[in-house]
Design an enzyme around this catalytic site. Structure first.
Site, PDB file in Angstrom:
ATOM      1  N   ASP A  19      84.190  97.734 147.874  1.00  0.00           N
ATOM      2  CA  ASP A  19      85.346  98.629 147.954  1.00  0.00           C
ATOM      3  C   ASP A  19      86.498  97.981 147.196  1.00  0.00           C
ATOM      4  O   ASP A  19      86.717  96.769 147.316  1.00  0.00           O
ATOM      5  CB  ASP A  19      85.764  98.900 149.398  1.00  0.00           C
ATOM      6  CG  ASP A  19      86.828  99.997 149.471  1.00  0.00           C
ATOM      7  OD1 ASP A  19      86.463 101.175 149.412  1.00  0.00           O
ATOM      8  OD2 ASP A  19      88.018  99.656 149.565  1.00  0.00           O
ATOM      9  N   GLU A  21      90.733  98.415 146.065  1.00  0.00           N
ATOM     10  CA  GLU A  21      92.023  99.085 146.221  1.00  0.00           C
ATOM     11  C   GLU A  21      92.760  98.909 144.897  1.00  0.00           C
ATOM     12  O   GLU A  21      92.767  97.822 144.319  1.00  0.00           O
ATOM     13  CB  GLU A  21      92.831  98.492 147.375  1.00  0.00           C
ATOM     14  CG  GLU A  21      92.193  98.697 148.743  1.00  0.00           C
ATOM     15  CD  GLU A  21      92.040 100.150 149.135  1.00  0.00           C
ATOM     16  OE1 GLU A  21      92.869 100.980 148.675  1.00  0.00           O
ATOM     17  OE2 GLU A  21      91.113 100.470 149.888  1.00  0.00           O
ATOM     18  N   HIS A 176      91.806 101.725 154.419  1.00  0.00           N
ATOM     19  CA  HIS A 176      92.416 101.554 153.104  1.00  0.00           C
ATOM     20  C   HIS A 176      92.748 100.095 152.809  1.00  0.00           C
ATOM     21  O   HIS A 176      93.501  99.812 151.881  1.00  0.00           O
ATOM     22  CB  HIS A 176      93.640 102.456 152.917  1.00  0.00           C
ATOM     23  CG  HIS A 176      93.367 103.886 153.269  1.00  0.00           C
ATOM     24  ND1 HIS A 176      92.341 104.600 152.700  1.00  0.00           N
ATOM     25  CD2 HIS A 176      93.968 104.725 154.151  1.00  0.00           C
ATOM     26  CE1 HIS A 176      92.319 105.813 153.209  1.00  0.00           C
ATOM     27  NE2 HIS A 176      93.288 105.914 154.091  1.00  0.00           N
ATOM     28  N   ASP A 181      87.282  98.671 154.713  1.00  0.00           N
ATOM     29  CA  ASP A 181      86.493  99.795 154.220  1.00  0.00           C
ATOM     30  C   ASP A 181      85.122  99.341 153.742  1.00  0.00           C
ATOM     31  O   ASP A 181      84.121 100.043 153.937  1.00  0.00           O
ATOM     32  CB  ASP A 181      87.241 100.517 153.098  1.00  0.00           C
ATOM     33  CG  ASP A 181      88.408 101.355 153.608  1.00  0.00           C
ATOM     34  OD1 ASP A 181      88.661 101.321 154.833  1.00  0.00           O
ATOM     35  OD2 ASP A 181      89.067 102.014 152.798  1.00  0.00           O
TER      36      ASP A 181
END
Length: 217
Positions: A19, A21, A176, A181
């Protein structure tokens, strides 16, 4: 149920849940700010996480930081306690550790698992290209996407809803974050995969292909 080595179970690929960001949706212009990776393997007959890697990343020079994206993920790129490192440093360490796992599991390369996996893979490819890193352990285009798996197994495509429908924990306050996540996506991936392998639909189940005698009329 007997164990199937991960190298044989996934065609020589090692599943790695990722994951990221970011500071926007454009992998060429928006900064990669955080990345987490969870290595999946299993010797007991069921897939499970075996290693977790996590990096906070400094925006690359000239990158665009979309205020809406930062508001969504809650990241302050300038926060002094982030402990952020450069893209190059983060990816070199990530790639090195994943190559070690690939070898130790007898696999050929890693395959990225993600929720909307192509988004995560595109940011990794773009960052590696910026840093002139040519030794990515990931397959260049193949992915395993939990959006598709969750739609099939649970009738959901939203990560939070799929996780909760599977009866797994979900904390919206931690969502998030790349680490949270990735860990929740890994839990969902293993839940779906192991549930399938426990069924006779799986070709890896000991009773797969067994036929039920027809009833005599």
């Amino acid at each position: 149920m007997s164990a199937t080595p991960i190298a044989k179970r996934v065609r020589g690929f090692l599943p790695v849940v990722v994951d990221v960001e970011t500071a926007g949706f454009d992998c060429q212009r928006n900064a990669l700010l955080e990345i987490a990776a969870v290595v999946i393997a299993g010797e007991s007959g069921e897939l499970q996480p075996v290693q977790t890697l996590h990096y906070h990343i400094q925006p690359f020079a000239g990158s665009i930081l979309d205020p809406q994206a930062l508001a969504f993920n809650g990241i302050d790129p300038e926060h002094p306690l982030r402990g952020a490192i450069s893209e190059a440093e983060a990816l070199r360490d990530l790639f090195r550790q994943l190559r070690t796992q690939v070898r130790s599991q007898g696999c050929r390369r890693a395959v990225l698992v993600g929720h909307n996996a192509n988004f995560d893979l595109s940011f990794i490819h773009a960052a590696a290209a910026r840093e002139n890193l040519k030794n990515s352990p990931f397959h260049p285009f193949s992915t395993l996407d939990t959006v598709t798996l969750a739609a099939l197994a649970l009738g959901e495509t939203v990560l939070a809803k799929a996780v909760m429908r599977a009866g797994l924990e979900w904390d919206g306050k931690q969502a998030h974050s790349a680490l949270y996540d990735a860990e929740r996506t890994a839990a969902l991936f293993c839940w779906i995969w192991n549930r399938f392998d426990r069924s006779t639909l799986s070709p890896f189940h000991p009773l797969a292909g067994a036929t039920t005698p027809s009833r005599q009329e």
